[in-house]
Design a protein around this motif. Structure first.
Motif, mmCIF file in Angstrom:
data_model
loop_
_atom_site.group_PDB
_atom_site.id
_atom_site.type_symbol
_atom_site.label_atom_id
_atom_site.label_comp_id
_atom_site.label_asym_id
_atom_site.label_seq_id
_atom_site.Cartn_x
_atom_site.Cartn_y
_atom_site.Cartn_z
ATOM 1 N N LYS A 58 -4.551 8.930 67.940
ATOM 2 C CA LYS A 58 -4.544 8.488 69.339
ATOM 3 C C LYS A 58 -3.153 8.529 69.961
ATOM 4 N N TYR A 59 -2.134 8.469 69.135
ATOM 5 C CA TYR A 59 -0.762 8.473 69.626
ATOM 6 C C TYR A 59 -0.001 9.551 68.889
ATOM 7 N N LEU A 60 0.887 10.228 69.600
ATOM 8 C CA LEU A 60 1.619 11.348 69.023
ATOM 9 C C LEU A 60 2.992 11.426 69.678
ATOM 10 N N TRP A 61 3.989 11.804 68.872
ATOM 11 C CA TRP A 61 5.345 11.980 69.370
ATOM 12 C C TRP A 61 5.946 13.239 68.781
ATOM 13 N N LEU A 62 6.707 13.950 69.583
ATOM 14 C CA LEU A 62 7.587 15.011 69.110
ATOM 15 C C LEU A 62 8.985 14.412 69.150
ATOM 16 N N MET A 63 9.602 14.335 67.978
ATOM 17 C CA MET A 63 10.917 13.712 67.857
ATOM 18 C C MET A 63 11.929 14.756 67.398
ATOM 19 N N LEU A 104 0.752 15.803 77.131
ATOM 20 C CA LEU A 104 2.022 15.219 76.734
ATOM 21 C C LEU A 104 2.883 14.828 77.924
ATOM 22 N N GLU A 105 3.604 13.745 77.763
ATOM 23 C CA GLU A 105 4.649 13.333 78.706
ATOM 24 C C GLU A 105 5.987 13.779 78.121
ATOM 25 N N PHE A 106 6.901 14.165 78.982
ATOM 26 C CA PHE A 106 8.228 14.573 78.573
ATOM 27 C C PHE A 106 9.241 13.660 79.254
ATOM 28 N N PRO A 107 9.520 12.503 78.641
ATOM 29 C CA PRO A 107 10.443 11.569 79.276
ATOM 30 C C PRO A 107 11.850 12.155 79.327
ATOM 31 N N ASN A 108 12.649 11.655 80.243
ATOM 32 C CA ASN A 108 14.023 12.108 80.325
ATOM 33 C C ASN A 108 14.720 11.832 79.001
ATOM 34 N N PRO A 109 15.555 12.752 78.529
ATOM 35 C CA PRO A 109 16.193 12.577 77.233
ATOM 36 C C PRO A 109 17.307 11.534 77.247
ATOM 37 N N ALA A 110 17.544 10.985 76.061
ATOM 38 C CA ALA A 110 18.657 10.065 75.867
ATOM 39 C C ALA A 110 19.934 10.876 75.789
ATOM 40 N N LYS A 111 21.030 10.213 76.057
ATOM 41 C CA LYS A 111 22.334 10.845 75.883
ATOM 42 C C LYS A 111 22.796 10.608 74.455
ATOM 43 N N SER A 112 23.472 11.596 73.885
ATOM 44 C CA SER A 112 23.915 11.448 72.483
ATOM 45 C C SER A 112 25.092 10.509 72.372
ATOM 46 N N TRP A 163 16.545 9.410 65.892
ATOM 47 C CA TRP A 163 15.579 10.390 66.362
ATOM 48 C C TRP A 163 15.387 10.180 67.861
ATOM 49 N N TYR A 164 15.362 11.264 68.602
ATOM 50 C CA TYR A 164 15.179 11.228 70.050
ATOM 51 C C TYR A 164 13.768 11.660 70.401
ATOM 52 N N GLU A 165 13.178 10.962 71.337
ATOM 53 C CA GLU A 165 11.832 11.297 71.776
ATOM 54 C C GLU A 165 11.883 12.480 72.746
ATOM 55 N N VAL A 166 11.182 13.556 72.387
ATOM 56 C CA VAL A 166 11.115 14.746 73.234
ATOM 57 C C VAL A 166 9.839 14.706 74.069
ATOM 58 N N ALA A 167 8.719 14.351 73.420
ATOM 59 C CA ALA A 167 7.421 14.305 74.105
ATOM 60 C C ALA A 167 6.549 13.261 73.414
ATOM 61 N N ARG A 168 5.528 12.794 74.144
ATOM 62 C CA ARG A 168 4.592 11.818 73.577
ATOM 63 C C ARG A 168 3.280 11.879 74.335
ATOM 64 N N LEU A 169 2.227 11.440 73.661
ATOM 65 C CA LEU A 169 0.984 11.172 74.371
ATOM 66 C C LEU A 169 1.180 9.859 75.116
ATOM 67 N N PRO A 170 0.665 9.730 76.323
ATOM 68 C CA PRO A 170 0.836 8.495 77.089
ATOM 69 C C PRO A 170 0.305 7.287 76.302
ATOM 70 N N ASN A 171 1.023 6.179 76.413
ATOM 71 C CA ASN A 171 0.575 4.931 75.802
ATOM 72 C C ASN A 171 1.122 3.751 76.604
ATOM 73 N N ASN A 172 0.413 2.647 76.555
ATOM 74 C CA ASN A 172 0.779 1.470 77.356
ATOM 75 C C ASN A 172 2.133 0.888 76.983
ATOM 76 N N THR A 173 2.475 0.897 75.696
ATOM 77 C CA THR A 173 3.733 0.297 75.264
ATOM 78 C C THR A 173 4.926 1.015 75.877
ATOM 79 N N GLN A 174 4.855 2.323 76.011
ATOM 80 C CA GLN A 174 5.990 3.089 76.500
ATOM 81 C C GLN A 174 5.875 3.491 77.970
ATOM 82 N N LYS A 175 4.989 2.861 78.680
ATOM 83 C CA LYS A 175 4.847 3.178 80.100
ATOM 84 C C LYS A 175 6.179 2.931 80.816
#
Length: 178
Positions: free
Chosen positions: A137-142, A170-178, A43-55
């Motif tokens: 408190k935490y949310l991800w679109l995968m 939401l934050e939209f981190p750069n996508p992973a490559k397949s 599963w690839y992360e498309v968007a997330r609520l900001p959180n310290n672990t994934q900063k």
């Protein structure tokens, strides 16, 4: 060689210090039923609520593998940039609600940290799901692909808003490559 780091302290901090403006209450509905085979794979992360672990995390992925008592999950991201060093942490996931298969109890670092995650929506035919902690408190679109087509992404973001979350946070981190 890729540098691998562990997030025990960061994850503990993330779970101990709640972010401001949490999402909907724990009574948020989950999907009616999810087929567990749909959870397997990358599963690839498309968007997330900001959180310290994934900063600073970019190109986030979660690999779900079926094991006898649930799932083995390897979460990874690239620190700072899509070609940055790999940060990786492992978890075990067990179904917490066999009636829907939409709630998982995940444990990290040998059970030192545990958290319940809910699949709030899942569109298998479009290859995406919305995952949240029980408290919202935490949310991800995968997604099952590194990126979602614009129209499908817009539909998923509309659904996030319908669930009571603020898509503007939401934050939209750069996508992973397949």
């Amino acid at each position: 060689m890729l540098k691998r780091t562990t997030f025990a302290a960061a994850a503990a901090l993330c779970l101990a210090v709640p972010p401001a403006l949490a999402g909907p209450p724990a009574s948020s509905p989950t999907v009616e039923k999810i087929e567990l085979t749909r959870m397997m794979g990358r599963w690839y992360e498309v968007a997330r609520l900001p959180n310290n672990t994934q900063k600073g995390c970019q190109a986030g992925t979660s690999d779900w593998m079926r094991v006898s008592d649930g799932f083995s999950v390897i979460q990874a991201c690239r620190k700072g940039a899509v070609d940055g060093p790999v940060a990786q942490w492992k978890a075990k996931a067990k179904v917490a609600d066999p009636e829907t298969n939409a709630k998982f109890k995940m444990s990290f670092f040998g059970g030192m940290i545990s958290q319940e995650y809910w699949v709030l929506d899942h569109k298998a035919e479009e290859g995406w799901l919305i995952l949240s902690t029980r408290d919202g408190k935490y949310l991800w679109l995968m997604s099952q692909k590194p990126t979602l087509p614009a129209q499908i992404r817009a539909q998923a973001l509309t659904r996030i808003k319908q669930l009571g979350f603020d898509p503007g946070r939401l934050e939209f981190p750069n996508p992973a490559k397949s």
